[in-house]
Scaffold this motif. Structure first.
Motif, PDB file in Angstrom:
ATOM      1  N   ASN A  59      37.271  38.781  21.320  1.00  9.88           N
ATOM      2  CA  ASN A  59      36.973  40.033  20.617  1.00  9.88           C
ATOM      3  C   ASN A  59      38.202  40.594  19.913  1.00  9.88           C
ATOM      4  OD1 ASN A  59      34.340  39.797  21.298  1.00  9.88           O
ATOM      5  ND2 ASN A  59      34.249  41.596  22.617  1.00  9.88           N
ATOM      6  N   ASN A  60      38.987  39.690  19.334  1.00  6.60           N
ATOM      7  CA  ASN A  60      40.168  40.012  18.535  1.00  6.60           C
ATOM      8  C   ASN A  60      41.293  40.665  19.344  1.00  6.60           C
ATOM      9  OD1 ASN A  60      41.192  39.550  15.928  1.00  6.60           O
ATOM     10  ND2 ASN A  60      41.097  41.723  15.468  1.00  6.60           N
ATOM     11  N   ILE A  61      41.323  40.426  20.658  1.00  8.78           N
ATOM     12  CA  ILE A  61      42.414  40.920  21.498  1.00  8.78           C
ATOM     13  C   ILE A  61      43.042  39.730  22.207  1.00  8.78           C
ATOM     14  CG2 ILE A  61      43.052  42.365  23.465  1.00  8.78           C
ATOM     15  CD1 ILE A  61      40.637  44.134  22.709  1.00  8.78           C
ATOM     16  N   SER A  62      44.334  39.580  22.034  1.00 17.96           N
ATOM     17  CA  SER A  62      45.085  38.527  22.699  1.00 17.96           C
ATOM     18  C   SER A  62      45.705  39.129  23.960  1.00 17.96           C
ATOM     19  CB  SER A  62      46.161  37.980  21.760  1.00 17.96           C
ATOM     20  OG  SER A  62      46.704  36.797  22.275  1.00 17.96           O
ATOM     21  N   PHE A  63      45.401  38.532  25.108  1.00 19.21           N
ATOM     22  CA  PHE A  63      45.825  39.082  26.397  1.00 19.21           C
ATOM     23  C   PHE A  63      47.336  39.004  26.572  1.00 19.21           C
ATOM     24  CE2 PHE A  63      46.691  38.623  30.968  1.00 19.21           C
ATOM     25  CZ  PHE A  63      46.145  39.819  31.417  1.00 19.21           C
ATOM     26  N   VAL A  64      47.919  40.094  27.042  1.00 16.25           N
ATOM     27  CA  VAL A  64      49.339  40.161  27.377  1.00 16.25           C
ATOM     28  C   VAL A  64      49.436  40.453  28.868  1.00 16.25           C
ATOM     29  CG1 VAL A  64      51.517  41.378  27.005  1.00 16.25           C
ATOM     30  CG2 VAL A  64      49.961  40.987  25.088  1.00 16.25           C
ATOM     31  N   THR A  65      50.095  39.576  29.601  1.00 18.02           N
ATOM     32  CA  THR A  65      50.239  39.754  31.042  1.00 18.02           C
ATOM     33  C   THR A  65      51.109  40.972  31.333  1.00 18.02           C
ATOM     34  OG1 THR A  65      50.088  37.367  31.345  1.00 18.02           O
ATOM     35  CG2 THR A  65      50.998  38.635  33.179  1.00 18.02           C
ATOM     36  N   PRO A  66      50.628  41.908  32.152  1.00 17.74           N
ATOM     37  CA  PRO A  66      51.464  43.060  32.504  1.00 17.74           C
ATOM     38  C   PRO A  66      52.749  42.593  33.185  1.00 17.74           C
ATOM     39  CG  PRO A  66      49.191  43.425  33.173  1.00 17.74           C
ATOM     40  CD  PRO A  66      49.296  41.985  32.744  1.00 17.74           C
ATOM     41  N   PRO A  67      53.893  43.198  32.856  1.00 17.76           N
ATOM     42  CA  PRO A  67      55.178  42.706  33.361  1.00 17.76           C
ATOM     43  C   PRO A  67      55.462  43.023  34.825  1.00 17.76           C
ATOM     44  CG  PRO A  67      55.514  44.642  32.000  1.00 17.76           C
ATOM     45  CD  PRO A  67      54.050  44.299  31.907  1.00 17.76           C
ATOM     46  N   SER A  68      54.840  44.072  35.375  1.00 15.07           N
ATOM     47  CA  SER A  68      55.274  44.515  36.696  1.00 15.07           C
ATOM     48  C   SER A  68      54.302  44.245  37.841  1.00 15.07           C
ATOM     49  CB  SER A  68      55.554  46.023  36.644  1.00 15.07           C
ATOM     50  OG  SER A  68      54.369  46.706  36.257  1.00 15.07           O
ATOM     51  N   LEU A  69      53.024  44.195  37.559  1.00 15.88           N
ATOM     52  CA  LEU A  69      52.038  44.123  38.629  1.00 15.88           C
ATOM     53  C   LEU A  69      50.795  43.432  38.100  1.00 15.88           C
ATOM     54  CD1 LEU A  69      51.681  45.338  41.550  1.00 15.88           C
ATOM     55  CD2 LEU A  69      50.536  47.251  40.455  1.00 15.88           C
ATOM     56  N   ASP A  70      50.113  42.663  38.947  1.00 14.14           N
ATOM     57  CA  ASP A  70      48.909  42.022  38.432  1.00 14.14           C
ATOM     58  C   ASP A  70      47.750  43.021  38.388  1.00 14.14           C
ATOM     59  OD1 ASP A  70      46.975  41.640  40.727  1.00 14.14           O
ATOM     60  OD2 ASP A  70      48.662  40.538  41.558  1.00 14.14           O
ATOM     61  N   ILE A  71      46.757  42.704  37.572  1.00 14.51           N
ATOM     62  CA  ILE A  71      45.649  43.619  37.294  1.00 14.51           C
ATOM     63  C   ILE A  71      44.832  43.923  38.554  1.00 14.51           C
ATOM     64  CG2 ILE A  71      43.458  43.808  36.052  1.00 14.51           C
ATOM     65  CD1 ILE A  71      44.856  42.499  33.675  1.00 14.51           C
ATOM     66  N   LEU A  72      44.547  42.915  39.377  1.00 16.12           N
ATOM     67  CA  LEU A  72      43.752  43.177  40.583  1.00 16.12           C
ATOM     68  C   LEU A  72      44.466  44.118  41.556  1.00 16.12           C
ATOM     69  CD1 LEU A  72      42.001  39.799  41.451  1.00 16.12           C
ATOM     70  CD2 LEU A  72      40.950  41.948  40.723  1.00 16.12           C
ATOM     71  N   GLN A  73      45.777  43.955  41.724  1.00 15.64           N
ATOM     72  CA  GLN A  73      46.515  44.883  42.584  1.00 15.64           C
ATOM     73  C   GLN A  73      46.439  46.303  42.020  1.00 15.64           C
ATOM     74  OE1 GLN A  73      50.330  42.829  42.592  1.00 15.64           O
ATOM     75  NE2 GLN A  73      50.199  42.675  44.826  1.00 15.64           N
ATOM     76  N   ALA A  74      46.633  46.434  40.712  1.00 15.69           N
ATOM     77  CA  ALA A  74      46.580  47.755  40.080  1.00 15.69           C
ATOM     78  C   ALA A  74      45.197  48.373  40.251  1.00 15.69           C
ATOM     79  CB  ALA A  74      46.946  47.645  38.602  1.00 15.69           C
ATOM     80  N   TYR A  75      44.152  47.564  40.118  1.00 13.59           N
ATOM     81  CA  TYR A  75      42.787  48.072  40.266  1.00 13.59           C
ATOM     82  C   TYR A  75      42.535  48.548  41.701  1.00 13.59           C
ATOM     83  CZ  TYR A  75      37.712  48.082  40.671  1.00 13.59           C
ATOM     84  OH  TYR A  75      36.412  48.434  40.925  1.00 13.59           O
ATOM     85  N   TYR A  76      42.816  47.694  42.685  1.00  7.88           N
ATOM     86  CA  TYR A  76      42.505  48.037  44.069  1.00  7.88           C
ATOM     87  C   TYR A  76      43.350  49.175  44.628  1.00  7.88           C
ATOM     88  CZ  TYR A  76      39.243  44.208  44.512  1.00  7.88           C
ATOM     89  OH  TYR A  76      38.155  43.391  44.352  1.00  7.88           O
ATOM     90  N   PHE A  77      44.584  49.326  44.135  1.00  6.53           N
ATOM     91  CA  PHE A  77      45.454  50.390  44.633  1.00  6.53           C
ATOM     92  C   PHE A  77      45.486  51.603  43.704  1.00  6.53           C
ATOM     93  CE2 PHE A  77      47.182  46.574  46.763  1.00  6.53           C
ATOM     94  CZ  PHE A  77      46.921  46.956  48.070  1.00  6.53           C
TER      95      PHE A  77
END
Length: 195
Positions: A59-77
């Motif tokens: 959908n015209n968005i190229s994923f950029v990995t967050p530099p400090s924390l993974d997405i699942l950790q950020a979501y759950y916490f």
């Protein structure tokens, strides 16, 4: 160069065992898959074709990995600022996805860590549409944490008025990876019960 594809019926791809494909869909998502060339720079050197490098987008968005924390950790916490919840349910621009000589404004994606959070136990249908933005290709797509039922696929652009009528909702095969055909589409369904 025009590519011709045989029209294969999904009736030839059947599960040998009973499947539990969702008949009703709570969440419908339409994602385009594209390949791009991005400029190299002193900060981001590369040795790709034409001094550029390949990149991909949905959908015209190229994923950029967050530099400090993974997405699942950020979501759950509940940690803010790691990802955005605004990944689009459909492409931001509608166009003839498989046409030749697409407009230049389609050649550069946005960048970010965007997600679509699904409701627990929702029945989900995802339609993956291949594009000819830089070059068409067969795109293998893997869904982590789930098996899914491939209910339909075809060549050219997905037609929401006629293609769903040809879905196999009785005994579709179950997969963890689907190949989106060259300049084509694939549709699959699953229940979002994994958390």
């Amino acid at each position: 160069m025009e590519h011709k594809h045989p029209q294969t019926s999904l009736s030839s791809f059947r599960s040998p065992v009973k499947t539990h494909v969702p008949q009703r869909v709570d969440t419908s998502l339409f994602f385009t898959i594209s390949v791009y060339l991005l400029n190299c720079s002193a900060d981001n050197p590369c040795t790709g074709p034409f001094g550029e490098r390949f990149a991909a987008s949905m959908n015209n968005i190229s994923f950029v990995t967050p530099p400090s924390l993974d997405i699942l950790q950020a979501y759950y916490f509940g940690i803010a600022g790691v990802f955005e919840r605004n990944f689009s349910r459909k492409p931001p621009n509608e166009f003839n996805y498989t046409a030749e000589n697409l407009p230049a404004n389609l050649l550069t994606p946005s960048f970010g860590a965007q997600v679509r959070v699904l409701e627990y136990n929702a029945s989900v249908e995802i339609i993956l549409q291949g594009t000819n933005v830089l070059a068409a290709d067969n795109h293998p797509i893997h869904l982590h944490g789930y098996s899914f039922n491939v209910v339909g696929w075809g060549y050219e652009n997905f037609d929401p008025n006629k293609d769903p009528s040809r879905y196999n909702l009785v005994d579709p095969h179950e997969e963890t990876t689907v190949g989106v055909p060259y300049n084509g589409w694939a549709s699959f369904r699953f229940r979002a019960y994994n958390f």
